[in-house]
Design a protein around this motif. Structure first.
Motif, PDB file in Angstrom:
ATOM      1  N   LEU A 139      -7.993   2.648   8.192  1.00 45.04           N
ATOM      2  CA  LEU A 139      -9.182   1.886   8.557  1.00 45.04           C
ATOM      3  C   LEU A 139      -9.800   1.305   7.297  1.00 45.04           C
ATOM      4  CD1 LEU A 139     -11.296   1.194  10.856  1.00 45.04           C
ATOM      5  CD2 LEU A 139     -12.568   3.188  10.019  1.00 45.04           C
ATOM      6  N   TYR A 140      -9.898  -0.031   7.222  1.00 43.78           N
ATOM      7  CA  TYR A 140     -10.476  -0.672   6.044  1.00 43.78           C
ATOM      8  C   TYR A 140     -11.984  -0.444   5.984  1.00 43.78           C
ATOM      9  CZ  TYR A 140      -5.995  -2.995   5.418  1.00 43.78           C
ATOM     10  OH  TYR A 140      -4.663  -3.247   5.215  1.00 43.78           O
ATOM     11  N   THR A 141     -12.468  -0.163   4.795  1.00 44.38           N
ATOM     12  CA  THR A 141     -13.891   0.086   4.580  1.00 44.38           C
ATOM     13  C   THR A 141     -14.646  -1.240   4.431  1.00 44.38           C
ATOM     14  OG1 THR A 141     -13.679   0.132   2.170  1.00 44.38           O
ATOM     15  CG2 THR A 141     -13.316   2.213   3.353  1.00 44.38           C
ATOM     16  N   LYS A 194     -16.126   7.702  11.402  1.00 44.24           N
ATOM     17  CA  LYS A 194     -16.081   6.424  10.702  1.00 44.24           C
ATOM     18  C   LYS A 194     -16.420   5.289  11.661  1.00 44.24           C
ATOM     19  CE  LYS A 194     -12.709   8.078   7.332  1.00 44.24           C
ATOM     20  NZ  LYS A 194     -13.671   8.125   6.224  1.00 44.24           N
ATOM     21  N   LYS A 195     -16.729   4.119  11.111  1.00 45.29           N
ATOM     22  CA  LYS A 195     -17.104   2.955  11.901  1.00 45.29           C
ATOM     23  C   LYS A 195     -16.163   1.792  11.603  1.00 45.29           C
ATOM     24  CE  LYS A 195     -20.817   4.869  13.676  1.00 45.29           C
ATOM     25  NZ  LYS A 195     -20.911   5.198  15.123  1.00 45.29           N
ATOM     26  N   HIS A 196     -15.822   1.061  12.648  1.00 48.19           N
ATOM     27  CA  HIS A 196     -14.999  -0.131  12.468  1.00 48.19           C
ATOM     28  C   HIS A 196     -15.877  -1.293  12.027  1.00 48.19           C
ATOM     29  CE1 HIS A 196     -13.075  -3.910  13.976  1.00 48.19           C
ATOM     30  NE2 HIS A 196     -12.061  -3.380  13.324  1.00 48.19           N
ATOM     31  N   CYS A 197     -15.418  -2.027  11.036  1.00 48.33           N
ATOM     32  CA  CYS A 197     -16.116  -3.220  10.554  1.00 48.33           C
ATOM     33  C   CYS A 197     -15.224  -4.426  10.816  1.00 48.33           C
ATOM     34  CB  CYS A 197     -16.435  -3.074   9.073  1.00 48.33           C
ATOM     35  SG  CYS A 197     -17.379  -4.457   8.393  1.00 48.33           S
ATOM     36  N   SER A 198     -15.668  -5.338  11.645  1.00 47.34           N
ATOM     37  CA  SER A 198     -14.875  -6.512  11.995  1.00 47.34           C
ATOM     38  C   SER A 198     -15.029  -7.612  10.944  1.00 47.34           C
ATOM     39  CB  SER A 198     -15.307  -7.056  13.353  1.00 47.34           C
ATOM     40  OG  SER A 198     -14.656  -8.282  13.641  1.00 47.34           O
ATOM     41  N   VAL A 199     -13.972  -8.396  10.760  1.00 49.51           N
ATOM     42  CA  VAL A 199     -14.071  -9.549   9.857  1.00 49.51           C
ATOM     43  C   VAL A 199     -15.068 -10.573  10.390  1.00 49.51           C
ATOM     44  CG1 VAL A 199     -11.758  -9.322   8.881  1.00 49.51           C
ATOM     45  CG2 VAL A 199     -12.090 -10.682  10.969  1.00 49.51           C
ATOM     46  N   LEU A 200     -15.390 -10.507  11.680  1.00 44.33           N
ATOM     47  CA  LEU A 200     -16.371 -11.430  12.244  1.00 44.33           C
ATOM     48  C   LEU A 200     -17.773 -11.176  11.695  1.00 44.33           C
ATOM     49  CD1 LEU A 200     -15.195 -11.464  15.966  1.00 44.33           C
ATOM     50  CD2 LEU A 200     -14.937 -13.318  14.305  1.00 44.33           C
ATOM     51  N   SER A 201     -17.965 -10.046  11.037  1.00 43.88           N
ATOM     52  CA  SER A 201     -19.271  -9.732  10.451  1.00 43.88           C
ATOM     53  C   SER A 201     -19.421 -10.280   9.035  1.00 43.88           C
ATOM     54  CB  SER A 201     -19.477  -8.212  10.435  1.00 43.88           C
ATOM     55  OG  SER A 201     -18.559  -7.581   9.560  1.00 43.88           O
ATOM     56  N   LEU A 202     -18.364 -10.902   8.493  1.00 45.61           N
ATOM     57  CA  LEU A 202     -18.411 -11.432   7.128  1.00 45.61           C
ATOM     58  C   LEU A 202     -19.057 -12.819   7.135  1.00 45.61           C
ATOM     59  CD1 LEU A 202     -14.826 -10.330   5.977  1.00 45.61           C
ATOM     60  CD2 LEU A 202     -17.004  -9.126   5.641  1.00 45.61           C
ATOM     61  N   SER A 253       0.860  -1.182   0.000  1.00 51.74           N
ATOM     62  CA  SER A 253       0.000   0.000   0.000  1.00 51.74           C
ATOM     63  C   SER A 253       0.896   1.231   0.000  1.00 51.74           C
ATOM     64  CB  SER A 253      -0.925   0.001   1.225  1.00 51.74           C
ATOM     65  OG  SER A 253      -0.175  -0.001   2.430  1.00 51.74           O
ATOM     66  N   THR A 254       0.379   2.352  -0.458  1.00 56.49           N
ATOM     67  CA  THR A 254       1.222   3.528  -0.637  1.00 56.49           C
ATOM     68  C   THR A 254       0.727   4.714   0.186  1.00 56.49           C
ATOM     69  OG1 THR A 254      -0.034   4.406  -2.525  1.00 56.49           O
ATOM     70  CG2 THR A 254       1.709   2.789  -3.003  1.00 56.49           C
ATOM     71  N   MET A 255       1.676   5.540   0.583  1.00 61.64           N
ATOM     72  CA  MET A 255       1.350   6.744   1.326  1.00 61.64           C
ATOM     73  C   MET A 255       0.484   7.679   0.499  1.00 61.64           C
ATOM     74  SD  MET A 255       3.984   9.336   3.274  1.00 61.64           S
ATOM     75  CE  MET A 255       4.605   8.040   4.342  1.00 61.64           C
ATOM     76  N   GLU A 256       0.726   7.731  -0.812  1.00 62.86           N
ATOM     77  CA  GLU A 256      -0.046   8.609  -1.693  1.00 62.86           C
ATOM     78  C   GLU A 256      -1.526   8.251  -1.692  1.00 62.86           C
ATOM     79  OE1 GLU A 256       4.059   9.043  -2.405  1.00 62.86           O
ATOM     80  OE2 GLU A 256       2.863   7.197  -2.431  1.00 62.86           O
ATOM     81  N   ASP A 257      -1.847   6.970  -1.481  1.00 63.80           N
ATOM     82  CA  ASP A 257      -3.243   6.517  -1.408  1.00 63.80           C
ATOM     83  C   ASP A 257      -3.745   6.443   0.031  1.00 63.80           C
ATOM     84  OD1 ASP A 257      -3.692   6.282  -4.114  1.00 63.80           O
ATOM     85  OD2 ASP A 257      -3.019   4.198  -4.215  1.00 63.80           O
ATOM     86  N   GLY A 258      -2.958   6.957   0.976  1.00 66.86           N
ATOM     87  CA  GLY A 258      -3.363   6.899   2.378  1.00 66.86           C
ATOM     88  C   GLY A 258      -3.248   5.516   2.976  1.00 66.86           C
ATOM     89  N   PHE A 259      -2.519   4.624   2.291  1.00 69.46           N
ATOM     90  CA  PHE A 259      -2.310   3.235   2.723  1.00 69.46           C
ATOM     91  C   PHE A 259      -3.588   2.404   2.660  1.00 69.46           C
ATOM     92  CE2 PHE A 259       1.140   5.547   4.994  1.00 69.46           C
ATOM     93  CZ  PHE A 259       2.222   4.931   4.386  1.00 69.46           C
ATOM     94  N   LYS A 260      -4.462   2.732   1.723  1.00 70.21           N
ATOM     95  CA  LYS A 260      -5.670   1.928   1.556  1.00 70.21           C
ATOM     96  C   LYS A 260      -5.305   0.536   1.052  1.00 70.21           C
ATOM     97  CE  LYS A 260      -6.896   3.224  -3.193  1.00 70.21           C
ATOM     98  NZ  LYS A 260      -7.900   3.896  -4.057  1.00 70.21           N
ATOM     99  N   LEU A 261      -6.266  -0.380   1.111  1.00 69.89           N
ATOM    100  CA  LEU A 261      -6.035  -1.750   0.659  1.00 69.89           C
ATOM    101  C   LEU A 261      -5.631  -1.757  -0.809  1.00 69.89           C
ATOM    102  CD1 LEU A 261      -6.450  -4.759   1.753  1.00 69.89           C
ATOM    103  CD2 LEU A 261      -8.537  -4.723   0.373  1.00 69.89           C
ATOM    104  N   PRO A 262      -4.511  -2.419  -1.145  1.00 70.22           N
ATOM    105  CA  PRO A 262      -4.146  -2.529  -2.560  1.00 70.22           C
ATOM    106  C   PRO A 262      -5.250  -3.234  -3.355  1.00 70.22           C
ATOM    107  CG  PRO A 262      -2.304  -3.150  -1.150  1.00 70.22           C
ATOM    108  CD  PRO A 262      -3.504  -3.015  -0.260  1.00 70.22           C
ATOM    109  N   ALA A 263      -5.263  -3.004  -4.648  1.00 73.14           N
ATOM    110  CA  ALA A 263      -6.269  -3.616  -5.514  1.00 73.14           C
ATOM    111  C   ALA A 263      -6.239  -5.131  -5.388  1.00 73.14           C
ATOM    112  CB  ALA A 263      -6.023  -3.210  -6.970  1.00 73.14           C
TER     113      ALA A 263
END
Length: 400
Positions: A179-181, A213-221, A142-152
């Motif tokens: 924070l992952y969306t 923003k809201k945290h979304c846990s992987v337990l909700s998947l 992930s890159t600083m320019e993208d704010g460290f969002k999840l890579p594609a």
């Protein structure tokens, strides 16, 4: 003389702690060191949790359940249920810090030589846990320019092989504060289901999410419940790093039963730590609310101050209490050591974590550091005064 093991020789030093001897030497010379290298908050542990230690009334300190005290696991389950997560005590194992939970998960779910994909930069100790377990980390950057969002997701597909067995994220992220969306987690859900992978998620900073923003846990998947393992800890929730109480949560019975065998081998998690942690979860909502407000104030001051320095760039973290910061320097390892060994301002200096230790890709992060905004604003101001002055006189300053 007998040889040290190959594993021992290859295990990396912690980029967060390896400069401690230089910090100690600076202190011996009368220099005050501001520690922004480590996620050790100066916020007080809840008072009634401290009282639980003072009033500990056992006649002896016995072994406990290898899975953790049932009363504590039940309280943890109610906490997760309050966050709309379907978790029962049977889904939880108590561990000696979140670190042991990760180590157990690696050993239970992956064979030697198996691969796990982790977005980088990632928490430096993940690399150590992987090497201890003889598994291979593959990265997507992930890159600083993208704010460290999840890579594609295509980047994940490019590194998946027949040895790939899992994906590991930290949400909110240590070291970036990203924070992952929900959309990003859904994308991970699809690729995990497609390739039948484990999805591990380190969520120890889930209470500290900013800007509405809201945290979304992987337990909700819901579509990959059997694939998911969530890691948690009271260290950051309640500013109780030293009690060493973490947890591992999964709906996969085979995972829980297998990890329990590792837990049995180490006998039990700390009894005193569980007592403190259980008491901490009785904290009034006001405790977390006040801590949240304090971290928000520290974040805003720290990041805005950094971005006002010449040649410095720090993305605004959306959670946790860290930021990866770009500095106008030749090499972060050299700079961080120089701060402790050769620099002081008003008999003070600052300890930072070189970002090279948070990347696996060779050469990545050489002009970056991780900063933990874990000190009160008055101390952050003095610490960042040191950083600003240091950047003016550092021999290896660049024009970047």
């Amino acid at each position: 003389m007998p040889e040290i093991s190959i594993r021992g020789k290859q295990l990396p030093e912690s980029s967060i702690r390896k400069l401690v001897p230089f910090a100690d030497a600076a202190k011996d010379k009368g220099v005050h060191v501001f520690h922004l290298n480590i996620g050790q908050p100066d916020i007080k542990t809840p008072a009634h949790a401290i009282e639980r230690i003072k009033n500990f009334d056992f006649d002896l300190i016995p072994y406990g359940n290898s899975a953790g005290n049932l009363s504590y696991r039940t309280k943890l389950a109610k906490y997760y249920q309050s966050h709309n997560l379907d978790v029962e005590a049977r889904n939880i194992l108590v561990t000696t810090g979140g670190s042991e939970a990760i180590s157990f998960a690696f050993k239970a779910c992956f064979n030697p030589g198996d691969e796990i994909i982790i977005p980088e930069p990632f928490y430096a100790n993940y690399l150590s846990f992987a090497q201890e377990s003889d598994i291979v980390i593959k990265t997507v950057t992930s890159t600083m320019e993208d704010g460290f969002k999840l890579p594609a997701i295509e980047k994940f597909e490019e590194v998946i092989t027949d040895r790939t067995k899992g994906i590991f994220i930290c949400n909110p992220s240590n070291p970036t504060g990203y924070l992952y969306t929900k959309e990003e987690l859904h994308a991970l859900e699809l690729i995990v289901k497609k390739h039948d992978l484990y999805l591990l998620s380190d969520e120890v900073y889930n209470e500290f999410v900013y800007d509405g923003k809201k945290h979304c846990s992987v337990l909700s998947l819901e579509n990959i419940k059997e694939n998911v393992i969530m890691i948690d800890s009271v260290s950051k929730h309640f500013s109780a790093c030293g009690v060493r109480i973490g947890s591992l949560v999964s709906h996969n019975k085979n995972v829980i039963n297998t990890i329990l065998k590792f837990a049995m081998a180490r006998l039990c998690p700390p009894i005193l730590g569980q007592e403190v942690a259980e008491a901490a979860f009785d904290s009034p909502p006001e405790y977390i609310q006040e801590v949240y407000k304090e971290y928000l104030k520290r974040r805003d001051y720290c990041i805005n101050r950094l971005n006002n320095m010449n040649g410095v760039y720090a993305p605004m973290p959306q959670g946790a209490f860290y930021s990866i910061v770009r500095l106008p320097i030749d090499h972060c390892d050299k700079f961080c050591q120089w701060l402790l060994e050769s620099f002081s301002f008003r008999k003070q200096t600052i300890m930072l974590a070189p970002a090279t230790g948070f990347y696996k890709t060779e050469g990545a992060g050489i002009n970056e550091v991780r900063i933990a905004f874990v000190l009160k604003v008055e101390d952050l101001e003095k610490a960042l005064d040191c950083l600003e002055e240091a950047l003016k006189v550092y021999p290896g300053r660049t024009n970047k």
